[in-house]
Enzyme design. Structure first.
Site, PDB file in Angstrom:
ATOM      1  N   HIS A   1      -1.473  -7.269 -10.970  1.00 42.26           N
ATOM      2  CA  HIS A   1      -0.590  -6.938  -9.376  1.00 42.26           C
ATOM      3  C   HIS A   1      -0.402  -7.915  -8.462  1.00 42.26           C
ATOM      4  O   HIS A   1       0.318  -7.988  -8.243  1.00 42.26           O
ATOM      5  CB  HIS A   1      -1.866  -6.203  -8.942  1.00 42.26           C
ATOM      6  CG  HIS A   1      -2.363  -4.720  -9.221  1.00 42.26           C
ATOM      7  ND1 HIS A   1      -3.881  -4.316  -8.848  1.00 42.26           N
ATOM      8  CD2 HIS A   1      -1.712  -3.694  -9.714  1.00 42.26           C
ATOM      9  CE1 HIS A   1      -4.214  -3.372  -9.718  1.00 42.26           C
ATOM     10  NE2 HIS A   1      -2.512  -3.075 -10.115  1.00 42.26           N
TER      11      HIS A   1
ATOM     12  N   ARG B   1       3.635  -1.940 -17.535  1.00 38.87           N
ATOM     13  CA  ARG B   1       2.896  -2.859 -18.387  1.00 38.87           C
ATOM     14  C   ARG B   1       3.301  -2.880 -19.737  1.00 38.87           C
ATOM     15  O   ARG B   1       3.337  -3.687 -20.099  1.00 38.87           O
ATOM     16  CB  ARG B   1       1.734  -2.713 -18.241  1.00 38.87           C
ATOM     17  CG  ARG B   1       0.664  -2.874 -17.435  1.00 38.87           C
ATOM     18  CD  ARG B   1      -0.422  -2.630 -16.943  1.00 38.87           C
ATOM     19  NE  ARG B   1      -0.227  -0.825 -16.572  1.00 38.87           N
ATOM     20  CZ  ARG B   1      -1.482  -0.090 -16.125  1.00 38.87           C
ATOM     21  NH1 ARG B   1      -2.705   0.320 -16.839  1.00 38.87           N
ATOM     22  NH2 ARG B   1      -0.946   1.064 -16.869  1.00 38.87           N
TER      23      ARG B   1
ATOM     24  N   SER C   1      -7.051  -1.469 -13.434  1.00 41.52           N
ATOM     25  CA  SER C   1      -8.939  -2.263 -12.525  1.00 41.52           C
ATOM     26  C   SER C   1      -9.837  -1.486 -13.795  1.00 41.52           C
ATOM     27  O   SER C   1     -10.540  -1.207 -13.632  1.00 41.52           O
ATOM     28  CB  SER C   1      -8.354  -0.882 -11.211  1.00 41.52           C
ATOM     29  OG  SER C   1      -7.019  -1.650 -11.061  1.00 41.52           O
TER      30      SER C   1
ATOM     31  N   LYS D   1     -10.435  11.659  -4.335  1.00 42.30           N
ATOM     32  CA  LYS D   1     -10.850  10.641  -5.228  1.00 42.30           C
ATOM     33  C   LYS D   1     -11.826   9.551  -4.452  1.00 42.30           C
ATOM     34  O   LYS D   1     -11.811   8.757  -3.618  1.00 42.30           O
ATOM     35  CB  LYS D   1      -9.649   9.601  -5.438  1.00 42.30           C
ATOM     36  CG  LYS D   1     -10.428   9.814  -7.436  1.00 42.30           C
ATOM     37  CD  LYS D   1      -8.739   8.784  -8.069  1.00 42.30           C
ATOM     38  CE  LYS D   1      -8.740   7.737  -9.230  1.00 42.30           C
ATOM     39  NZ  LYS D   1      -7.385   7.779  -9.249  1.00 42.30           N
TER      40      LYS D   1
HETATM   41  N1  COA Z   1      -1.683  -5.232 -13.648  1.00 39.35           N
HETATM   42  C1  COA Z   1      -2.774  -4.814 -13.644  1.00 39.35           C
HETATM   43  N2  COA Z   1      -2.761  -2.760 -13.806  1.00 39.35           N
HETATM   44  C2  COA Z   1      -2.056  -2.681 -13.311  1.00 39.35           C
HETATM   45  C3  COA Z   1      -0.284  -3.105 -13.254  1.00 39.35           C
HETATM   46  C4  COA Z   1      -0.227  -3.939 -13.280  1.00 39.35           C
HETATM   47  N3  COA Z   1       0.720  -4.531 -13.165  1.00 39.35           N
HETATM   48  N4  COA Z   1       0.487  -2.190 -12.758  1.00 39.35           N
HETATM   49  C5  COA Z   1      -0.618  -0.644 -12.723  1.00 39.35           C
HETATM   50  N5  COA Z   1      -1.882  -1.518 -13.511  1.00 39.35           N
HETATM   51  C6  COA Z   1      -2.810  -0.158 -13.100  1.00 39.35           C
HETATM   52  C7  COA Z   1      -4.163   0.324 -12.137  1.00 39.35           C
HETATM   53  O1  COA Z   1      -4.689  -0.184 -11.923  1.00 39.35           O
HETATM   54  C8  COA Z   1      -4.108   1.486 -12.492  1.00 39.35           C
HETATM   55  O2  COA Z   1      -5.650   1.705 -13.026  1.00 39.35           O
HETATM   56  P1  COA Z   1      -6.313   2.464 -12.795  1.00 39.35           P
HETATM   57  O3  COA Z   1      -5.995   3.712 -13.275  1.00 39.35           O
HETATM   58  O4  COA Z   1      -7.230   1.954 -14.088  1.00 39.35           O
HETATM   59  O5  COA Z   1      -7.307   2.681 -11.589  1.00 39.35           O
HETATM   60  C9  COA Z   1      -3.239   1.958 -13.609  1.00 39.35           C
HETATM   61  O6  COA Z   1      -2.262   1.317 -13.663  1.00 39.35           O
HETATM   62  C10 COA Z   1      -2.292   2.955 -12.467  1.00 39.35           C
HETATM   63  O7  COA Z   1      -1.767   2.172 -11.445  1.00 39.35           O
HETATM   64  P2  COA Z   1      -0.304   2.982 -11.276  1.00 39.35           P
HETATM   65  O8  COA Z   1       0.438   4.230 -11.973  1.00 39.35           O
HETATM   66  O9  COA Z   1       0.263   1.979  -9.615  1.00 39.35           O
HETATM   67  O10 COA Z   1      -1.171   4.734 -10.377  1.00 39.35           O
HETATM   68  P3  COA Z   1      -2.404   4.069  -8.658  1.00 39.35           P
HETATM   69  O11 COA Z   1      -3.235   5.208  -9.155  1.00 39.35           O
HETATM   70  O12 COA Z   1      -2.163   3.323  -8.534  1.00 39.35           O
HETATM   71  O13 COA Z   1      -0.911   4.615  -7.612  1.00 39.35           O
HETATM   72  C11 COA Z   1       0.997   5.930  -6.250  1.00 39.35           C
HETATM   73  C12 COA Z   1      -0.232   5.615  -8.293  1.00 39.35           C
HETATM   74  C13 COA Z   1      -0.289   5.631  -5.247  1.00 39.35           C
HETATM   75  C14 COA Z   1       1.637   5.231  -6.689  1.00 39.35           C
HETATM   76  C15 COA Z   1       0.901   7.588  -6.524  1.00 39.35           C
HETATM   77  O14 COA Z   1       0.169   8.288  -7.485  1.00 39.35           O
HETATM   78  C16 COA Z   1       1.756   7.693  -5.505  1.00 39.35           C
HETATM   79  O15 COA Z   1       2.483   7.835  -5.446  1.00 39.35           O
HETATM   80  N6  COA Z   1       1.096   8.738  -5.153  1.00 39.35           N
HETATM   81  C17 COA Z   1       0.650   9.147  -3.293  1.00 39.35           C
HETATM   82  C18 COA Z   1       1.500  10.657  -3.535  1.00 39.35           C
HETATM   83  C19 COA Z   1       2.592  11.456  -4.116  1.00 39.35           C
HETATM   84  O16 COA Z   1       3.554  10.921  -3.048  1.00 39.35           O
HETATM   85  N7  COA Z   1       2.923  11.884  -5.350  1.00 39.35           N
HETATM   86  C20 COA Z   1       4.110  11.982  -5.833  1.00 39.35           C
HETATM   87  C21 COA Z   1       4.778  10.951  -6.848  1.00 39.35           C
HETATM   88  S1  COA Z   1       6.266  10.864  -7.597  1.00 39.35           S
END
Ligand code: COA
Length: 161
Positions: A18, A91, A130, A42
């Site tokens: 990140h 990724r 994560s 969650k």
């Molecule tokens: N380096 C390392 N890890 C990474 C990464 C990077 N560059 N990019 C992503 N990851 C990891 C994250 O740590 C996460 O790991 P985990 O699932 O083990 O916790 C995983 O990849 C998924 O990351 P991401 O896709 O960013 O998901 P998230 O849960 O961290 O965030 C939101 C997603 C919150 C941005 C999204 O769900 C959201 O927009 N929520 C709000 C509700 C909403 O509007 N929904 C409609 C969306 S269209």
């Protein structure tokens, strides 16, 4: 006009993968907000307050980075704050389909001209998440170089409780 960008996620916790996206995106915009999504359904490993603290600590060397939280629809947060870009890290190809879906849905919901911008994750971090960091750390494996030393200490502290 300030060119503001957003990088959002659960960041439970924020990893060096990140951080790599944050450092690169911060150079592209006047300011970059790292926003931690609050999901009331969650329970995370770290509380939202702890995640904010970690994010602030590990990004403190980047002057134009702000840390915030949001709850509910990401597009509402974007529309209320006037971000011109929503930054996402890719990724691997496995991330693509989900990201495409979210980008296309968000594009319908953004009321301004916000663009979703994708940065390719640095290859040295393309395999981490994560959850994987927490799993390896909790089983005693080394996650050195994948998270900040500060974060590593916070994980150890949490696991010892
Ligand atoms: N380096 C390392 N890890 C990474 C990464 C990077 N560059 N990019 C992503 N990851 C990891 C994250 O740590 C996460 O790991 P985990 O699932 O083990 O916790 C995983 O990849 C998924 O990351 P991401 O896709 O960013 O998901 P998230 O849960 O961290 O965030 C939101 C997603 C919150 C941005 C999204 O769900 C959201 O927009 N929520 C709000 C509700 C909403 O509007 N929904 C409609 C969306 S269209």
């Amino acid at each position: 006009m300030e060119r503001k960008a957003l990088y959002a996620g659960s960041f439970d916790p924020l990893t060096n993968g990140h951080l790599n996206i944050i450092e690169r995106a911060a150079k592209m915009y006047d300011s970059l907000t790292v926003a931690i999504a609050i999901n009331p359904h969650k329970t995370g490993f770290f509380t939202v307050e702890e995640r904010v603290q970690i994010a602030k600590e590990v990004t403190k060397h980047i002057p134009n980075v702000k840390v915030d939280t949001f709850e509910g629809l990401l597009a509402d947060y974007v529309n209320e704050n006037g971000f011109i870009a929503y930054v996402r890290g890719l990724r691997a190809t496995t991330d693509f389909e989900n990201e495409l879906q979210m980008a296309q849905m968000n594009a319908r919901l953004f009321t301004g001209e916000t663009e979703t911008i994708f940065l390719m994750t640095d290859p040295q971090y393309s395999f981490i998440s994560s959850s994987l960091i927490k799993e390896v750390a909790s089983l005693g494996g080394s996650v050195e170089g994948l998270i900040a030393p500060y974060t590593s200490e916070r994980i150890k502290e949490k696991l010892s409780k």
